[in-house]
Design an enzyme around this catalytic site. Structure first.
Site, PDB file in Angstrom:
ATOM      1  N   ASP A   1       0.804  -1.432  -0.425  1.00 33.92           N
ATOM      2  CA  ASP A   1      -0.311  -0.173  -0.237  1.00 33.92           C
ATOM      3  C   ASP A   1       0.866   1.165  -0.059  1.00 33.92           C
ATOM      4  O   ASP A   1       0.689   2.384   0.967  1.00 33.92           O
ATOM      5  CB  ASP A   1      -0.732   0.378   1.331  1.00 33.92           C
ATOM      6  CG  ASP A   1      -1.928  -1.061   1.540  1.00 33.92           C
ATOM      7  OD1 ASP A   1      -2.472  -1.898   0.281  1.00 33.92           O
ATOM      8  OD2 ASP A   1      -2.019  -2.011   2.498  1.00 33.92           O
TER       9      ASP A   1
ATOM     10  N   GLU B   1     -11.384   0.180  -3.227  1.00 35.78           N
ATOM     11  CA  GLU B   1     -10.558   0.290  -2.541  1.00 35.78           C
ATOM     12  C   GLU B   1      -9.338   1.157  -2.927  1.00 35.78           C
ATOM     13  O   GLU B   1      -9.204   1.522  -4.167  1.00 35.78           O
ATOM     14  CB  GLU B   1     -10.194  -0.492  -1.605  1.00 35.78           C
ATOM     15  CG  GLU B   1      -9.036  -1.909  -2.233  1.00 35.78           C
ATOM     16  CD  GLU B   1      -9.078  -2.825  -1.212  1.00 35.78           C
ATOM     17  OE1 GLU B   1      -9.452  -3.280   0.475  1.00 35.78           O
ATOM     18  OE2 GLU B   1      -8.290  -3.686  -1.654  1.00 35.78           O
TER      19      GLU B   1
HETATM   20  O1  FUB Z   1      -3.130  -4.108   2.918  1.00 33.79           O
HETATM   21  C1  FUB Z   1      -4.670  -4.463   3.208  1.00 33.79           C
HETATM   22  C2  FUB Z   1      -5.925  -3.729   2.369  1.00 33.79           C
HETATM   23  O2  FUB Z   1      -4.821  -4.342   1.072  1.00 33.79           O
HETATM   24  C3  FUB Z   1      -5.858  -2.257   2.384  1.00 33.79           C
HETATM   25  O3  FUB Z   1      -6.016  -1.286   3.152  1.00 33.79           O
HETATM   26  C4  FUB Z   1      -5.975  -1.904   0.470  1.00 33.79           C
HETATM   27  O4  FUB Z   1      -6.110  -1.332  -0.290  1.00 33.79           O
HETATM   28  C5  FUB Z   1      -5.667  -3.768   0.429  1.00 33.79           C
HETATM   29  O5  FUB Z   1      -4.106  -3.512  -0.125  1.00 33.79           O
END
Ligand code: FUB
Length: 458
Positions: free
Chosen positions: A33, A215
């Site tokens: 991320d 997301e």
């Molecule tokens: O790294 C945990 C979760 O996985 C993140 O919050 C999302 O964006 C995905 O990458």
């Protein structure tokens, strides 16, 4: 001059070919991320951290790396972790940090003890690498399972916006203090026109993505337009984007930036875009470190140029990544945890030493790219090292793991893994111009050899 020395000098004078970074950018642990931020003349990269052997996103801390040449990255360790938020107990997921009035605001999603769901928190620090402290002692926004992946930006008029969410986008207008907001949390209108048409996703039966937005939003402004870039398509994810004339929409879906491909070896992806030293970079993550995968991800970056009509080009993951935009000076103290690539080693940190390289075994190495030796004249190579056992040797080689040996530093036992000693050795041969440096570690097979804090040529 002996034939051997003559040949060696010739080899050392050879100009190094154009240097690129290597993806993934961090090899000493799994990182996720990515969220870049430019402060002063450095680019800082904030990341999550997938634990070794994890079977879910059981993430415990956030990490910071920085560069001034896009090829050598310095590990600043973890300045913020779950335990820094008294109200949080799990899931240190995708962060972002922004600078305002000399302070650094570190926004994180975290599982909240208060509601049993996810929440957005904010920590504040005086430097890009911390230390950071929970600014509120409670969540900034405590909501529901959708409260993940904050992204933040300050518009030209000084108004700051914070967005987050899966599989819908929430947002607030932050007050000038960056740790509070006026009014209620707003929900973005998630139209198909704004975010593309979604589909039911095989891997998540029952989850209906009305739009492609999933997301990991990343907000940015360029030439008066607002760009929302995000992980899309449910699982497995690709990266897509939308544009708007205002920071809060309505948005227009623009299409895919990074297509989903098996080459990423990860069912999530997570975008960020940053300009640095006049060039544009796209950050994302893959599962492409050895042992990597969906819960063992690693951050990567690609250089790119916007299309003439201001749209994004298609960007594909590569191993090479970004070309160098600077050189490294080997005559100043260089932290051992500054590296373009490494194999075998990891990093540790404590309050006394800061971050240092550990887990050094026979045959491991660190590569430092694009080191500028100038006109040469090096006399000594020195390093700060510690070993509770018998130590080992640092072979300083040029341009490859078995390139010409510039120096060979014998590391003795120092009586403890934290008992640091600065050891020096005369250089065996001089070098001029720009080269990659390989610090190759040798010693008895099997045990850990020594810890390594910094090095320098004189
Ligand atoms: O790294 C945990 C979760 O996985 C993140 O919050 C999302 O964006 C995905 O990458």
């Amino acid at each position: 001059m002996s034939t051997k020395k003559y040949l060696l000098s010739l080899a050392l004078l050879m100009a190094a070919s154009a240097v690129s970074a290597e993806n993934p950018l961090v090899q000493t642990c799994y990182t996720t991320d990515p969220a870049p931020m430019v402060s002063g003349d450095r680019l800082y990269l904030y990341t999550g951290h997938d634990e070794d052997g994890a079977d879910f996103f059981w993430m415990q801390e956030w990490r910071v790396y920085s560069t001034d040449d896009m090829v050598n990255w310095t590990d600043h360790g973890s300045p913020l972790a779950i335990e820094d938020f008294a109200w949080g107990d799990d899931r240190a997921w995708a962060p972002q940090t922004i600078e305002r009035n000399g302070k650094f605001y570190f926004y994180v999603p975290l599982h909240s003890k208060l509601t049993g769901a996810m929440a957005i928190g904010v920590a504040v620090g005086d430097t890009p690498t911390g230390p950071f402290k929970d600014a509120l002692g409670k969540p900034l926004a405590d909501g529901n399972w959708a409260y993940i992946d904050p992204t933040v930006f300050i518009d030209d008029d000084g108004q700051a916006y914070l967005y987050w969410g899966n599989p819908e986008i929430y947002y607030v207008k932050l007050n000038d203090d960056m740790i509070s907001f006026e009014g209620e949390v707003q929900k973005m209108e998630m139209t198909v026109e704004g975010f593309g048409k979604g589909k039911m996703v095989e891997m998540e039966p029952g989850k209906d993505y009305r739009t492609t937005y999933t997301e990991g939003p990343w907000i940015m402004k360029r030439n008066g337009k607002y760009y929302m870039i995000y992980a899309a398509g449910g699982i497995p994810e690709h990266i897509a984007y939308s544009v708007s004339d205002t920071p809060t929409g309505p948005w227009k879906y623009m299409g895919v930036i990074m297509p989903q491909s098996d080459g990423t070896n990860s069912f999530t992806n997570h975008p960020a875009v940053m300009d640095y030293k006049g060039k544009s970079y796209f950050f994302y993550h893959t599962g492409n470190l050895p042992g990597g995968g969906g819960f063992a991800r690693s951050v990567a970056a690609e250089p790119f140029e916007y299309n003439a009509d201001r749209t994004f080009p298609t960007i594909l993951p590569t191993k090479e990544g970004a070309p160098a935009v600077g050189t490294l000076n080997p005559r100043t103290r260089v932290e051992a945890e500054t590296m373009a690539w490494s194999e075998g080693v990891s990093s540790e940190q404590n309050d006394k030493t800061g971050v240092y390289v550990s887990d050094i075994h026979n045959g491991d190495y660190i590569k430092i790219a694009n080191a500028d030796f100038g006109k040469g004249g090096m006399k000594k190579f020195g390093a700060s090292v510690a070993s509770a056992l018998r130590g080992g040797v640092i072979e300083v080689r040029l341009d490859s793991q078995d390139g010409p040996v510039l120096a060979e530093l014998k590391v003795p036992g120092t009586g403890g893994w934290e008992n640091w000693k600065y050891i020096e050795t005369p250089v065996a041969s001089d070098a001029t111009g720009v080269h990659d440096i390989y610090l190759v570690f040798k010693g008895r097979k099997g045990p850990k050899l020594f810890n390594f804090d910094y090095w320098q040529f004189k």
